[in-house]
Enzyme design. Sequence first.
Site, PDB file in Angstrom:
ATOM      1  CB  THR A 144      -0.906  -0.090   1.121  1.00 25.24           C
ATOM      2  OG1 THR A 144      -0.260   0.164   2.867  1.00 25.24           O
ATOM      3  CG2 THR A 144      -1.220  -1.123   1.444  1.00 25.24           C
ATOM      4  NE  ARG A 145      -0.826   7.215  -1.875  1.00 23.24           N
ATOM      5  CZ  ARG A 145      -1.408   8.189  -0.316  1.00 23.24           C
ATOM      6  NH1 ARG A 145      -0.151   9.451  -0.611  1.00 23.24           N
ATOM      7  NH2 ARG A 145      -2.396   8.292  -0.045  1.00 23.24           N
ATOM      8  CE  LYS A 146      -3.085   2.289   5.822  1.00 21.84           C
ATOM      9  NZ  LYS A 146      -3.364   0.931   7.087  1.00 21.84           N
ATOM     10  CB  THR A 147       5.724   3.572   2.392  1.00 22.90           C
ATOM     11  OG1 THR A 147       5.205   5.385   1.856  1.00 22.90           O
ATOM     12  CG2 THR A 147       5.599   2.923   1.129  1.00 22.90           C
ATOM     13  CB  SER A 283       5.305  -0.459   3.360  1.00 22.26           C
ATOM     14  OG  SER A 283       4.416   0.007   3.807  1.00 22.26           O
TER      15      SER A 283
END
Length: 300
Positions: A144-147, A283
């Site tokens: 996901t974009r949970k970086t 992430s």
Amino acid sequence: MSQPSTYGDLSHLLPTNWKKTVSSWLDEDTPSFDYGGFVVGETDQVAILYGKAPGVLAGVPFFDEVFRQVDCRVEWFLKEGEFFSPGENGRKEVAKVHGHARNLLLGERPALNMLARASGIATRARRLRELKDKHNWKGVIAGTRKTTPGFRIVEKYAMLVGGVDTHRVDLSSMIMLKDNHVWATGSITNAVRAARSTGGFALKIEVECRTEAEADEAIEAGADIIMLDNFDGNGLISTAKKLKDRYAGKRMFLIEGSGGLTEENVSSYFGEGVDVLSFGSLSQSVPHIDFSLKVQPRQK
């Protein structure tokens, strides 16, 4: 854990600015004087990179670039994407780095920090990929974009090394409409209509849905991907089947499951009609793989 498939040289995927990212790591770590470097000086030395925990090696281009920027050379004993174990002595020789003592220590911590995290992500990704293959599930495992801010390129790269999908890389890659978008515009239909007016035909639109009714509205509005959020395994598979059956021959869309997925429960989500399972944990909260870099003692 099996050896990786052949993905080719993934460094060719990296954008033109990735080396500037590496430079920023070095700038952050040595903003003024290098006091420790003054102590060790310019003698030629060799340092050995040891892997001290089992994992998948990931982040090779970034490691190489750190040391290239400080005029050192890396000699690898393992290939990127290869699984390794430290063995009986507790450490595995992964690479050698050649250069001046001062420069080896300049690059040491930024390179190790990056490699530990990238390899941790790739290791978890590999385990998830192998679970999918073991159960013969044909769908996609994705991140996901949970970086980490400023570190996304490394984390997304590591997902690819581990053999999973990166999902969208940034806000410009795909239009994902979540609850806040819907609340701000008044309805799923309004949000999808506005998204389509600017994204055009080239960008897919994904809508986060908490119920089957919301999924129906998103499909009728023209969404390309329906994310069923926080469903349990049975609920996800059942709802996916009903939606696919209901719109068979009428609408084309993918079903994504997200929320609450772990390595321990993911197999209960593998079902026909489910196309994508996305994990924030790829992430976030990833155990790092322990590495160390040891300059070899000078011969007397």
